[in-house]
Design an enzyme around this catalytic site. Structure first.
Site, PDB file in Angstrom:
ATOM      1  N   GLY D 205       4.932   5.289  -0.059  1.00  0.00           N
ATOM      2  CA  GLY D 205       6.411   5.513   0.090  1.00  0.00           C
ATOM      3  C   GLY D 205       6.521   6.571   0.818  1.00  0.00           C
ATOM      4  CG  ASP D 230       3.571  -5.615  -3.648  1.00  0.00           C
ATOM      5  OD1 ASP D 230       5.011  -6.098  -3.835  1.00  0.00           O
ATOM      6  OD2 ASP D 230       2.702  -6.019  -4.369  1.00  0.00           O
ATOM      7  CG  LEU D 231       6.617   0.392   0.836  1.00  0.00           C
ATOM      8  CD1 LEU D 231       6.600  -0.050   2.359  1.00  0.00           C
ATOM      9  CD2 LEU D 231       7.683   1.303   0.453  1.00  0.00           C
ATOM     10  CG  ASP D 232       3.213   2.395   2.018  1.00  0.00           C
ATOM     11  OD1 ASP D 232       3.229   1.868   3.091  1.00  0.00           O
ATOM     12  OD2 ASP D 232       4.319   3.153   1.204  1.00  0.00           O
ATOM     13  CB  ALA D 233       0.934  -2.651  -2.391  1.00  0.00           C
TER      14      ALA D 233
END
Lengths: 288, 288, 288, 288
Positions: D205, D230-233
């Site tokens: 994030g 999925d953010l940054d995943a």
């Protein structure tokens, strides 16, 4: 340390004695200087005291052009100090020397273009025309001095003349594949930064990646150092390494090494610009 | 690779030719071997093929004591291979040589005591009595052979006799401060592992931390290598480094170096025990 | 800092004001103390001054048992200082907590046995009998407190009683697989050092290597920190990482992680023993 | 792998079965392909076989435009393979997305300008005009798409249209401070590379350096990964870290982090260009 700030940097080394630290910090404090950073170190074997202190001049009561005189009279003489005072609005002037490889040059010029460094780069010197296009991209003058065994001394004189005309403070050899003469070096003591593509003192001299591959090492490295008369033997500023395996051939080492070289060189240049380095007896004290 | 498993390890090097990989994997597959790990590497400059393959023997149709013969007849001859076959239930037997420092010795013995390694350690040899208490803690026989210039050749003969009586496969010099003679080394080619406390080839020989401090390097390192007639110049197995600063004196380097030395030595020993190393022309191929 | 030396260590933090450094160094100098190491740091955002100074007491004119009183009266009150004074001949007393894994335990006990640390280790506490043989090797008392959900509070009381009987100064959790209660922790604020097998804050809680493998990270790490009520969220002392690849399975991570864990834990313990750590607002200042 | 060479790269993953490696290498060898690099890996837990093989097509007997068909018919079907074939003279086309920071952009463009990579960069997309001067220096078209909550979906459609017009193969987010929508990402599965300025999964994030400073970590890192919903995943390609101390404030972390970010991103981009990455179940297999 930005040019817009009003900051003084004082670098000292002297015989270690009781009370030096207290005396220097008092000098700054009692005249209303606000200390921003202070780093000191005592070499106990050789009994030498080293110090770097950075303070805000906004309320400092000694006029800027008198600071050195006052410091000298009141303190430096008493403690047999070697010292230098710099001011943040005096932008150092840096010349880059390069031959045919662009990776270090790009890294230096990119940081300059991005405004990361408080430095001016009036010119680039090369023994080859290849990097002129890169210089042009960044709008920096590019001067070619072809070097042969016969003309080397003469060309160096012209280079020095050019550097002096542009009031160059220090030089950065960004993979410049010429050995500078002792005469040249004498003009810029502890003010020529080189990048060597090995973890010195291993693999000094030519073709270190070939030598590293031949020796079968499991790490390769890069070393930035001040240039002295002894080839690749000057005071080391910064070193870093990366792991390799038997699967890496010489070309792989050269490729992996490029990233090391540019980062290690730029870190050294940054510390020099920020007046964080004090060379002493072929070693460096690198302040935080 | 645990002793309780029924696994074969084959190490090969030979002139590179088309189809070697296919032929070897077929040999294993068609006789119902189950390949567990395979790593191969081709040195394209020298046109040499290297391979390590580990397979489960549970359903393998060639009897274990015939595998080498069959492999030799069917494949190795055809491809001019150098090869070695090891079995997981043949525990290698390792001797440790130590002088007066305990950190590498403790690290080796702790791993052995914890059951991390498939190895037997029947004995420890030293030129000093100091480490006997450590040997006793771990219940391992400790033999002292004081070395002088005069008795060195004789003592080495006795050491070799002792090693042979105990059927030692390889030796680990855990900061053993004696240079082994060429005669001794000839008994254990590529089977004596040394730890040198510098990033070789820098600072070979005595007192590398003092030399590193004197030179003002910004990293120190450790190197594990096979011992050859050339001091500190044998095939390198593993290297690692750590950063230092001008604030670190020689004692600091020695202290920081200890952690490097023990980890770098133990990693090399582990790879040797797992038959993952192939020495070739003064370099090592270290398989995964 | 050896027990045989006659050294004082002073740790300070206080609101940042002009002249603190000068006043403290003068206090030591004017009473004939010889400063050996000094490290200071100013947190400019929070305007807090931190300092650690080590000086030789041989010629110090204030009697040792009066130093704290004098310092408090003359300086600490004036500057609203938090401070601690330690003396090199006061050996701290350390208890080790362990469950079933030996690698950290061996590393701690080996360093102690080798005389690397100025510390006493009167006892080891475990919730399992497995490590008793290791304790016996090093001649250290081993106390087993089996823990169940039902008996945990009671067992912790007995543990605290035992620690107090042995005048334990700080505890080291060498892969102790039990969460300590808030009550227990309150007895040893910033004096319980844990090793967590991940680069925190990633993979807090149970089975970090499994989580790391599942997430597909390319580095794994270890973190030593002081234990607080928030699980794996206390002030971090030391961290390190190592690179992994897709070829490494969970067992490989566990194995590679062991070397990280023991080194990272031992480095933290050493700094604690040397009084180099100051915990402040859930962070640590780690002096050089 | 240069555009001037005549090389094929085959990437495979499939259920692990006996003999796959032998069959694939035979396919290449028997039709006179010369294998240059081969790397394979078996995930034993999930029983999946992964392979990358690079061979010289100069004497290969199957016409280039028939290779995929023949491979599919003869081998891939039989082994339920997922596979991709690339050719060295098919230069991938890459778009760069950037916001206001230049360090990653400079690094990517410098490598491209130096001819290090076999890639075309037809255009740069930004949500801000700031980096246009950098694009101009390197002679690359710069397209600004200001993004607001209201216009985001519409702007992304225009961006995709532009990317398709330029036949872009993959996108590189060089510190692009906008979260791409799932719709956008679906157009480029495993073909959008992001650099996140932390060692993920820690500090996902916004403002990871602030979070790292607040948490008091002793290392900071950077992570390059494929972008997923999925953010940054998404699958991690490359990570690296550097050590920090309590003395480093947030600005120091940002500065130190820049070097990590640009190197970690460029390494990932290079591996993608060289077709060395296979994303599988939210992890990556990164071949050598």
């Amino acid at each position: 340390m930005k040019a817009t700030e009003n900051i003084a940097v004082l670098l000292i080394h002297c015989p270690d004695r009781v009370g030096i630290l207290a005396v220097v910090t008092e000098f700054i404090n009692q005249h209303k200087g606000n200390i921003l950073y202070l780093d000191q170190y005592v070499n106990r074997e050789e009994k030498v005291f080293f110090m770097r202190v950075e303070w805000d001049l906004t309320s400092f009561q000694i006029p800027r052009d008198k600071i050195s005189e006052y410091f000298n009279t009141l303190i430096a003489c008493r403690f047999e100090m070697n010292y230098r005072i710099h001011f943040s609005d005096q932008k150092p002037r840096m010349a880059i020397f390069v031959s045919k490889m662009s990776h270090c040059l790009f890294d230096l010029l990119s940081r300059h273009a991005a405004g990361e460094w408080n430095v001016d780069i009036p010119l680039i010197i090369s023994n080859h025309p290849d990097m002129e296009s890169v210089a042009n991209m960044f709008g920096i003058a590019y001067h070619v001095f072809p070097i042969t065994k016969e003309n080397k001394a003469q060309q160096e004189l012209l280079q020095i003349k050019l550097l002096e005309e542009h009031q160059i403070d220090f030089c950065v050899l960004a993979r410049y594949m010429q050995v500078l003469s002792g005469d040249f070096i004498a003009h810029y003591p502890d003010r020529i930064i080189n990048i060597h593509h090995s973890f010195l003192p291993a693999f000094a001299g030519a073709k270190p990646y070939h030598a590293a591959h031949e020796r079968g090492v499991k790490i390769i490295g890069a070393t930035s150092h001040y240039v002295t008369d002894d080839l690749d033997a000057g005071p080391i500023i910064e070193q870093d390494v990366t792991h390799i395996t038997h699967k890496n051939n010489v070309e792989d080492l050269i490729k992996k090494g490029r990233d090391l070289e540019k980062i290690v060189l730029s870190r050294a240049v940054e510390k020099h610009i920020d007046r964080k380095i004090l060379a002493y007896k072929n070693r460096t004290v690198v302040f935080q």
